[in-house]
Design a protein around this motif. Structure first.
Motif, PDB file in Angstrom:
ATOM      1  N   ILE A  32      58.700  24.804  48.185  1.00 56.08           N
ATOM      2  CA  ILE A  32      59.658  25.125  47.118  1.00 56.08           C
ATOM      3  C   ILE A  32      60.749  26.090  47.596  1.00 56.08           C
ATOM      4  N   GLU A  33      60.325  27.169  48.247  1.00 58.71           N
ATOM      5  CA  GLU A  33      61.302  28.185  48.654  1.00 58.71           C
ATOM      6  C   GLU A  33      62.355  27.621  49.601  1.00 58.71           C
ATOM      7  N   HIS A  34      61.879  26.889  50.617  1.00 61.81           N
ATOM      8  CA  HIS A  34      62.815  26.269  51.554  1.00 61.81           C
ATOM      9  C   HIS A  34      63.706  25.257  50.857  1.00 61.81           C
ATOM     10  N   LYS A  37      66.561  26.870  49.170  1.00 57.34           N
ATOM     11  CA  LYS A  37      67.583  27.320  50.134  1.00 57.34           C
ATOM     12  C   LYS A  37      68.353  26.139  50.714  1.00 57.34           C
ATOM     13  N   ASP A  38      67.642  25.025  50.944  1.00 56.27           N
ATOM     14  CA  ASP A  38      68.258  23.871  51.607  1.00 56.27           C
ATOM     15  C   ASP A  38      68.922  22.892  50.632  1.00 56.27           C
ATOM     16  N   ASP A  39      69.152  23.318  49.386  1.00 50.60           N
ATOM     17  CA  ASP A  39      69.831  22.454  48.404  1.00 50.60           C
ATOM     18  C   ASP A  39      69.114  21.137  48.151  1.00 50.60           C
ATOM     19  N   ALA A  89      61.852  31.854  40.820  1.00 54.93           N
ATOM     20  CA  ALA A  89      62.933  31.450  41.725  1.00 54.93           C
ATOM     21  C   ALA A  89      63.610  30.181  41.227  1.00 54.93           C
ATOM     22  N   ILE A  90      62.810  29.232  40.726  1.00 54.76           N
ATOM     23  CA  ILE A  90      63.380  27.974  40.225  1.00 54.76           C
ATOM     24  C   ILE A  90      64.245  28.237  38.989  1.00 54.76           C
ATOM     25  N   THR A  91      63.713  29.016  38.067  1.00 54.30           N
ATOM     26  CA  THR A  91      64.457  29.298  36.832  1.00 54.30           C
ATOM     27  C   THR A  91      65.795  29.953  37.139  1.00 54.30           C
ATOM     28  N   GLN A  92      65.768  30.943  38.032  1.00 59.37           N
ATOM     29  CA  GLN A  92      67.019  31.613  38.414  1.00 59.37           C
ATOM     30  C   GLN A  92      67.992  30.630  39.012  1.00 59.37           C
ATOM     31  N   TRP A  93      67.472  29.756  39.870  1.00 55.44           N
ATOM     32  CA  TRP A  93      68.333  28.776  40.529  1.00 55.44           C
ATOM     33  C   TRP A  93      68.978  27.850  39.490  1.00 55.44           C
ATOM     34  N   VAL A  94      68.180  27.406  38.509  1.00 56.72           N
ATOM     35  CA  VAL A  94      68.716  26.491  37.481  1.00 56.72           C
ATOM     36  C   VAL A  94      69.805  27.194  36.668  1.00 56.72           C
ATOM     37  N   ILE A  95      69.536  28.418  36.236  1.00 59.65           N
ATOM     38  CA  ILE A  95      70.528  29.131  35.411  1.00 59.65           C
ATOM     39  C   ILE A  95      71.816  29.326  36.209  1.00 59.65           C
ATOM     40  N   ASP A  96      71.662  29.707  37.472  1.00 66.65           N
ATOM     41  CA  ASP A  96      72.829  29.910  38.323  1.00 66.65           C
ATOM     42  C   ASP A  96      73.621  28.614  38.498  1.00 66.65           C
ATOM     43  N   GLN A  97      72.908  27.509  38.708  1.00 64.24           N
ATOM     44  CA  GLN A  97      73.564  26.210  38.911  1.00 64.24           C
ATOM     45  C   GLN A  97      74.292  25.760  37.643  1.00 64.24           C
ATOM     46  N   VAL A  98      73.636  25.928  36.492  1.00 62.32           N
ATOM     47  CA  VAL A  98      74.277  25.544  35.227  1.00 62.32           C
ATOM     48  C   VAL A  98      75.556  26.371  35.027  1.00 62.32           C
ATOM     49  N   CYS A  99      75.484  27.659  35.319  1.00 59.96           N
ATOM     50  CA  CYS A  99      76.668  28.513  35.162  1.00 59.96           C
ATOM     51  C   CYS A  99      77.775  28.079  36.121  1.00 59.96           C
ATOM     52  N   ALA A 100      77.394  27.670  37.327  1.00 63.94           N
ATOM     53  CA  ALA A 100      78.397  27.209  38.292  1.00 63.94           C
ATOM     54  C   ALA A 100      79.045  25.896  37.826  1.00 63.94           C
ATOM     55  N   ASP A 101      78.274  25.062  37.112  1.00 65.55           N
ATOM     56  CA  ASP A 101      78.793  23.777  36.613  1.00 65.55           C
ATOM     57  C   ASP A 101      79.615  23.937  35.335  1.00 65.55           C
TER      58      ASP A 101
END
Ligand code: C2E
Ligand code: MG
Ligand code: MG
Ligand code: MG
Length: 292
Positions: A32-34, A37-39, A89-101
């Motif tokens: 998961i962690e990698h 990071k690796d999109d 880590a996943i939740t943070q990534w999703v929120i960040d991605q949604v904000c970027a979109d």
């Protein structure tokens, strides 16, 4: 393929299939962690429409494009992430991605809408979640009124006091809150008067049974009625045909989400959609017999 667990003679036989499943689980847990990071993860979006077929919101649904296993669905890896302490880590990534979109979505849908993000019960128990979300919003200059958080009824109730506190703060900040998979877990409804939510999401289990089960119709009607009396908004998920659409809309359901309109798709495909569906045409299409 033997383990000294239980069963006659003290042995459980693991079949090669079970071993493969277990290996895959272990592999996913460690990757998961990698993968973050690796999109390898991607947010898909599924539209929500109102009774006129206008798009009023989107739900963000994560997928994992795994280099070896192909597309891995959240129903498989979210529980693994929860067990392995990787959900934060996943939740943070999703929120960040949604904000970027968000700027792209705003450019496409030139009206008010909300993007819904799913939270897990583990997220609510994480005391720094509010600050994390606040920081991500600030960094991307996101108006919280464009965001909704979905939490399942069971996750909310398992952490009742914490949920109340957390979602009250989120609500005060301007986010909307929806109770996901409503009606599947609990029998007592008294808690509904004590919590600050905006929307009930009717589970797709009820929607699926609408055509064949009078009981599902009654329960769905009762949920809609209850929500109206509590001044909550209603969203139904899993709408695949015009029978389900007609039933839900005629009974006062506000928002509809389902394959009848669109499956969850990548951002580029969302913004290629018209902002309103041609309902008469869709319904005519739906009533035609399956051509397969
Ligand atoms: P959910 O939040 O209840 O999401 C709705 C699920 O129903 C999605 O499955 C969606 O693709 C599916 N669905 C929508 N319309 C239809 C339809 O008309 N027919 C059918 N058969 N299915 C439909 P998906 O994307 O596989 O997600 C499954 C669950 O995984 C979600 O259920 C949610 O609990 C969880 N999940 C997804 N993304 C995230 C995430 O970013 N974070 C967390 N914590 N959980 C997530
Ligand atoms: Mg959801
Ligand atoms: Mg749901
Ligand atoms: Mg569900």
């Amino acid at each position: 393929y033997r383990s000294k667990a239980r069963g006659r003679g003290g042995y459980t036989v693991f079949t090669p299939d079970m071993v493969e499943t277990h290996k895959r689980k272990l592999h996913l847990a460690n990757a998961i962690e990698h993968g973050l990071k690796d999109d390898e993860f991607i947010v898909y979006y599924q539209v929500k429409v109102n009774g006129e077929g206008m798009i009023v919101g989107l739900e963000a649904l994560i997928r994992w494009q795994h280099p070896e296993f192909g597309m891995v669905m959240p129903s498989e890896f979210i529980p693994i992430a929860e067990q392995g302490g990787k959900i934060t880590a996943i939740t943070q990534w999703v929120i960040d991605q949604v904000c970027a979109d968000m700027p792209t979505l705003k450019g496409w849908l030139k009206r008010r809408f909300r993007v819904s993000i799913n939270l897990s019960g583990h997220d609510i128990r994480n005391s720094s979640l509010f600050d994390t979300i606040y920081q991500i919003f600030t960094r991307h200059q996101i108006n919280p009124e464009y965001v909704e958080f979905e939490v399942t009824e069971s996750a909310y109730l398992e952490n009742f006091a914490l949920s109340n506190k957390f979602f009250k703060r989120m609500s005060n900040m301007g986010c909307a809150i929806a109770l996901d998979d409503f009606g599947t877990g609990y029998s007592s409804l008294s808690y509904l008067t004590q919590i600050s939510i905006d929307t009930l999401k009717i589970d797709k289990q009820f929607v699926r049974e609408l055509e064949t089960s009078e009981r599902s119709q009654l329960v769905t009607g009762a949920i809609i009625d209850l929500a109206k009396r509590l001044s909550l908004s209603l969203c139904a998920e899993g709408i695949e045909n015009s029978f389900q659409w007609d039933y839900l809309i005629s009974h006062g359901c506000d928002h509809i989400q389902g394959f009848m309109f669109s499956k969850p798709v990548p951002l580029e495909e969302v913004i290629a959609m018209p902002s309103q569906f041609d309902l008469p045409q869709l319904i005519a299409q739906q009533s035609q017999p399956d051509k397969n």
